[in-house]
Design a protein around this motif. Structure first.
Motif, short mmCIF file in Angstrom:
data_model
loop_
_atom_site.label_atom_id
_atom_site.label_comp_id
_atom_site.label_asym_id
_atom_site.label_seq_id
_atom_site.Cartn_x
_atom_site.Cartn_y
_atom_site.Cartn_z
N ALA A 74 -29.39 28.00 -12.46
CA ALA A 74 -30.73 27.46 -12.35
C ALA A 74 -31.44 27.38 -13.70
O ALA A 74 -32.60 26.98 -13.77
CB ALA A 74 -31.55 28.34 -11.40
N GLU A 75 -30.76 27.75 -14.75
CA GLU A 75 -31.35 27.80 -16.08
C GLU A 75 -31.95 26.45 -16.51
O GLU A 75 -31.38 25.41 -16.23
CB GLU A 75 -30.22 28.16 -17.06
N LYS A 76 -33.09 26.52 -17.19
CA LYS A 76 -33.73 25.29 -17.69
C LYS A 76 -34.41 25.61 -19.01
O LYS A 76 -34.64 26.78 -19.31
CB LYS A 76 -34.80 24.81 -16.70
N PRO A 77 -34.75 24.58 -19.78
CA PRO A 77 -35.58 24.85 -20.95
C PRO A 77 -37.00 25.22 -20.50
O PRO A 77 -37.37 24.93 -19.36
CB PRO A 77 -35.59 23.50 -21.69
N TYR A 78 -37.79 25.83 -21.36
CA TYR A 78 -39.19 26.15 -21.05
C TYR A 78 -39.92 24.87 -20.67
O TYR A 78 -39.74 23.84 -21.34
CB TYR A 78 -39.83 26.82 -22.26
N PHE A 79 -40.74 24.94 -19.62
CA PHE A 79 -41.27 23.68 -19.06
C PHE A 79 -42.31 23.00 -19.95
O PHE A 79 -42.65 21.85 -19.71
CB PHE A 79 -41.79 23.90 -17.64
N PHE A 131 -28.07 17.56 -9.14
CA PHE A 131 -29.49 17.87 -9.28
C PHE A 131 -29.83 18.05 -10.75
O PHE A 131 -29.24 18.89 -11.42
CB PHE A 131 -29.84 19.13 -8.50
N ILE A 133 -49.78 18.30 -17.19
CA ILE A 133 -48.35 18.63 -17.09
C ILE A 133 -47.97 18.93 -15.66
O ILE A 133 -48.81 19.33 -14.84
CB ILE A 133 -48.06 19.85 -18.01
N THR A 157 -44.80 20.95 -13.17
CA THR A 157 -43.76 21.96 -13.30
C THR A 157 -42.40 21.25 -13.25
O THR A 157 -42.34 20.02 -13.19
CB THR A 157 -43.89 22.99 -12.16
N TRP A 158 -41.29 21.98 -13.29
CA TRP A 158 -39.98 21.35 -13.16
C TRP A 158 -39.76 20.85 -11.75
O TRP A 158 -40.00 21.57 -10.79
CB TRP A 158 -38.84 22.33 -13.50
N TYR A 214 -36.76 18.28 -9.45
CA TYR A 214 -35.38 17.84 -9.57
C TYR A 214 -35.31 16.37 -9.26
O TYR A 214 -36.11 15.83 -8.50
CB TYR A 214 -34.48 18.59 -8.58
#
Lengths: 571, 321
Positions: free
Chosen positions: A395-400, A493, A514, A516-517, A519
């Motif tokens: 589930a890792e992502k860059p900082y939003f 996804f 802005i 949030t993340w 998909y």
């Protein structure tokens, strides 16, 4: 004013209330509800614990939060209240204030207290609020309140409110809208883009309500699609704001039709009971397109209603079109220069992709009342992706907010200025063309956002600003060469998020709105088996049924002929 | 009147009345020992048994089976709370169907009786039923196949640890704080003494209320957008963020945490979280960037005063205010 006198007034008032039921359809005058003095002690306690932070120690609307709130908390001193059942300029009924405190004022910071405070606390704090008013007096003999006549809902609809209202009445409502020039403030399609220069009674800038986001109506009473709210607003006006009343210009019957029209503009979405906003569509589904995707926003393949298709089915010819996903936006108030006053509440995103084109398209739309004409501060909107999708684990992502030092983001940003535009122009049905400049950025955190060195691949293939709505159609190849370009796989996804800058507000860099993340997924073409498997399975089942009937009949026959014996029953 | 019909009416009408009139009474806002949905369900079952007993109704076994099966369906679909996911529902219903079947086939007689109408339908003694069934079933099968093959996607569910293990120390504005032994420097008195005091009005009279007023001021300039004016996590921007902002009224947040833990969370925000708590999507700002250390402690003091919770102290459980 003696207590006794008040009591008699209330008696007269009750009598009149009864009279209203007996002789309907006429406004009537009465004295405002006085202050219930015995409740003031509780009221003061509630006020100083709960309300003082916004409304201030003396009720001047100057609590600590005030300077960072747009709309500012109400200054009670003048006794000006927006949501009433009384005539323009008059004090509200006590019940109006109680309803306001219970339900809050949607679209502003004023929360709903109905579930948080007890009935007694709410009534008490309303009494206390009344005592904060200095310029007027609820006990004054000269004050008069005229409760307006709102008629009754002519269609008897109790919700869902998109049902049961004939199209003819909605069309008639549109005529009333045109005749009374609501568009001068509310814009040609009701997005509040009519007049950029309005001020409220306290001298603060104010804009007209966006009818296509009825969940933000102050007086929506947590029932945003109920046409009564609009009838009330049009009958009473909103004190302290430029919103006038139309009780003399528009008959009660026509006000309901007008309300039906205003209401028909608001897309039907599932509204979250706690936040009173539509529930975001957290998965943006990109629809597979046979052949090439049309690069024109006006093409039928891009037309889909904003409405949730589970509530109101799409029209036949649009049934296969991608849906418009609702993306909730807020001011970026987490890092760096914070934005407490975002100009956009939400984006609407529609997507298609094509294998033949080898490209994906995202149509990003949002409501903006007035555009910037300053080349230094253009309006802008961006899509943000993980730049190194292949390196992310689970589930890792860059900082939003524009990535972080280890996980960069790929930002597709469109900056644009309108042609031949002025914010004070009359509504222009065919809209304004935009001069668009696309930037491709790579972000390692807000301090380190730079233009990419690789060749730009993102295009904006079509764009328009029409009746308070901006539409930008992004296109990019699925696979590209650049080091920090997101490579877009199908059937996976992919994290995606959005940013928006309002030029008139001089927003730039991290001073923005802005999301949030979310998909997104590029959906595959419908499998061929969809067309032949169901009939095959049905035919197989028919054969099975035939066999079953045959077997049962044969067994019957064998019993009857005595070839086999039935199981003996115990005696 | 035909007893089978009476029994059927007892069931259908009874369910309609119970569901529409009596169910709402048993699902009030505040759930009690008597007024809850499970008591309601037991009442409904008792009603069925008693009416059948009193009226001496003995419906055919096929219908009894139908009743039993429907009661299970009704329970899992409407009574059980919170609602269970679709897959779990199917699993429960499969179990319940097996149970119903066992009930029907408890002895050969009931089983045969149960089978009789089915066999009669199949061989065509009930012509009408046979035609309907034989045409409807294949259509349903085809439709079901279509539904299964049609690709549909739902966003992935992501789990996160809401309260990760904190670091041993945290460094804020150049000073290192050991989380095990740091206390709020502004907690100068017992909080409960100030339950009914007024911020602003009493700020000059009591030192404690001065800090609460200052903390509240900071809260209402910075935090209420997300954590809400009522500290319930429902601020005007809260619906935008995922994970949603913490609800301080809920006993599961500040009420069960130590003030030093909160100090670490407020200072370092989302980016300070370990990976299992999805630091990339938490909108919680690292407040050391906007506030000084004193302001952070004061806003924490305010949060406890406003909600009435007491921070968990070292070695004890958190307690209610």
């Amino acid at each position: 004013m003696t207590k006794n006198n008040n009591y008699i007034k209330r008696l007269i008032f009750s009598f009149l209330a009864v009279a209203l039921i007996v002789i309907p359809a006429s406004a009537f005058a009465a004295a405002p509800d006085g202050v219930k003095k015995d409740m003031l002690e509780t009221g003061k306690k509630v006020y100083f614990k709960r309300c003082v932070w916004c409304h201030g120690v003396e009720g001047g609307g100057d609590g600590p939060s005030a300077d960072r709130l747009f709309t500012r908390p109400r200054n009670f001193i003048q006794g000006t209240f927006k949501i009433r059942t009384t005539d323009s300029g008059e004090l509200p009924m006590e019940q109006n204030l109680i309803d306001t405190v219970k339900n809050g004022l949607q679209g502003s910071a004023m929360p709903a207290w109905g579930e948080f405070l007890s009935e007694n606390e709410i009534v008490s704090v309303v009494q206390f609020v009344k005592t904060l008013i200095q310029d007027r007096d609820f006990g004054d003999t000269d004050e008069e309140v005229n409760i307006q006549d709102f008629g009754t809902n002519p269609w008897g609809t109790k919700g869902p409110y998109h049902l049961g209202v004939p199209q003819a009445d909605i069309d008639a409502g549109k005529e009333v809208f045109l005749k009374n020039k609501c568009f001068e403030c509310h814009g040609g399609e009701g997005r509040g883009d009519g007049n950029p220069t309005m001020k409220d009674d306290w001298g603060f800038p104010i804009v007209a309500a966006d009818w296509t986001q009825c969940w933000n109506f102050r007086g929506s009473r947590r029932d945003p699609y109920n046409p009564f709210n609009v009838v009330r607003t049009v009958s009473t006006g909103l004190n302290g704001t430029p919103m006038p009343n139309f009780k003399d210009q528009v008959t009660v019957e026509d006000r309901w039709k007008l309300a039906a029209f205003v209401n028909s503009l608001c897309p039907r979405k599932n509204i979250d009971k706690l936040t009173n906003k539509p529930i975001p569509d957290f998965l943006i589904q990109s629809v597979y397109t046979e052949g090439q995707v049309s690069p024109s926003i006006d093409d039928p393949s891009w037309q889909s209603p904003d409405t949730d298709s589970r509530i109101v089915a799409f029209p036949e010819e649009q049934a296969e079109n991608p849906k418009r996903h609702y993306i909730a936006m807020a001011g970026q108030i987490t890092r760096g220069k914070r934005n407490f006053d975002p100009k956009t509440d939400d984006l609407w995103v529609t997507s298609r992709w094509s294998a033949e084109d080898n490209a994906v398209y995202y149509l990003v739309e949002y409501h903006l009342r007035f555009m910037s004409q300053d080349p230094e501060y253009p309006d802008a909107v961006a899509i943000q992706w993980p730049a190194k999708l292949q390196d992310l684990f689970g589930a890792e992502k860059p900082y939003f907010i524009m990535g972080d030092s280890k996980k960069p983001v790929d930002i597709w940003k469109a900056n644009f200025l309108p042609q031949d535009y002025s914010a004070t122009n009359a509504p222009k049905p065919d809209g304004y063309k935009l001069d668009v400049k696309v930037e491709e950025l790579v972000g390692f955190g807000i301090e380190s956002v730079n233009a990419k060195e690789s060749e730009s691949k993102v295009q904006v293939v079509d764009s328009i600003f029409k009746q308070g709505r901006i539409k930008i159609l992004f296109k990019r190849d699925l696979k590209t060469e650049g080091e920090f370009d997101v490579q877009i796989p199908t059937e996976k996804f992919i994290p995606i998020s959005f940013m928006q800058w309002a030029g008139r507000d001089k927003e730039k860099d991290e001073h923005m709105a802005i999301s949030t993340w979310y998909y997104t997924i590029l959906k595959p073409a419908l499998p061929q088996s969809l067309y032949y498997m169901p009939p095959i399975m049905a035919v197989v089942f028919v054969c099975f049924q035939g066999w079953l009937v045959w077997m049962t009949k044969r067994a019957r026959k064998m019993y009857d002929e005595g070839k086999i014996r039935r199981d003996e029953l115990p005696k | 009147m035909n007893k089978t019909l009476v029994s059927f009416l007892v069931f259908v009408v009874g369910l309609a009345v119970f569901h529409n009139a009596i169910f709402p009474i048993f699902t009030p806002k505040e759930i009690g020992w008597i007024l809850n949905r499970y008591v309601y369900f037991l009442l409904f079952v008792a009603y069925l048994i008693i009416t059948h007993f009193v009226l001496r109704l003995k419906p055919p076994i096929a219908m009894m089976g139908l009743f039993v099966w429907s009661i299970g369906f009704y329970f899992y679909k409407f009574v059980l709370y919170p609602p269970i996911p679709w897959t779990l529902f199917i699993t429960y219903m499969v179990m319940w169907s097996i149970g119903t079947f066992l009930y029907i086939s408890q002895d050969p007689e009931t089983f045969r009786e149960f089978r009789k109408p089915i066999v009669k339908t199949i061989v065509g003694e009930y012509k009408f039923a046979q035609i309907i069934l034989l045409t409807a079933m294949p259509i349903l099968v085809g439709f079901g196949t279509y539904k299964t093959i049609y690709p549909s996607y739902q966003e992935p569910v992501e789990l996160r640890t809401v309260h990760p293990a904190p670091p041993a120390t945290t460094k804020v504005h150049g000073k290192t704080y050991p989380l095990e032994s740091t206390n709020n420097p502004f907690r100068v008195d017992e909080q409960d003494n100030y339950k009914d005091s007024f911020p602003f009005l009493d700020a000059d009279k009591h030192e404690y209320m001065k800090y609460v007023t200052e903390g509240g001021t900071i809260f209402f300039q910075n935090c209420h957008y997300c954590h809400g004016d009522q500290l319930n996590g429902l601020g005007m921007f809260s619906h935008v963020f995922n994970p949603t902002p913490a609800n301080f009224i809920d006993p599961g947040t500040i009420a069960m945490l130590q003030e030093a833990f909160i100090f670490w969370r407020v200072s370092k925000g989302g980016p300070g979280l370990p990976n299992e708590s999805t630091p990339w999507s938490s909108a919680m700002p690292p407040w050391e960037e906007h506030l000084n250390t004193e302001e952070i402690w004061k806003v924490i003091l305010f949060e406890y005063w406003y909600t009435g919770w007491h921070p968990r102290t070292f070695g004890t459980e958190g307690s209610e205010g």
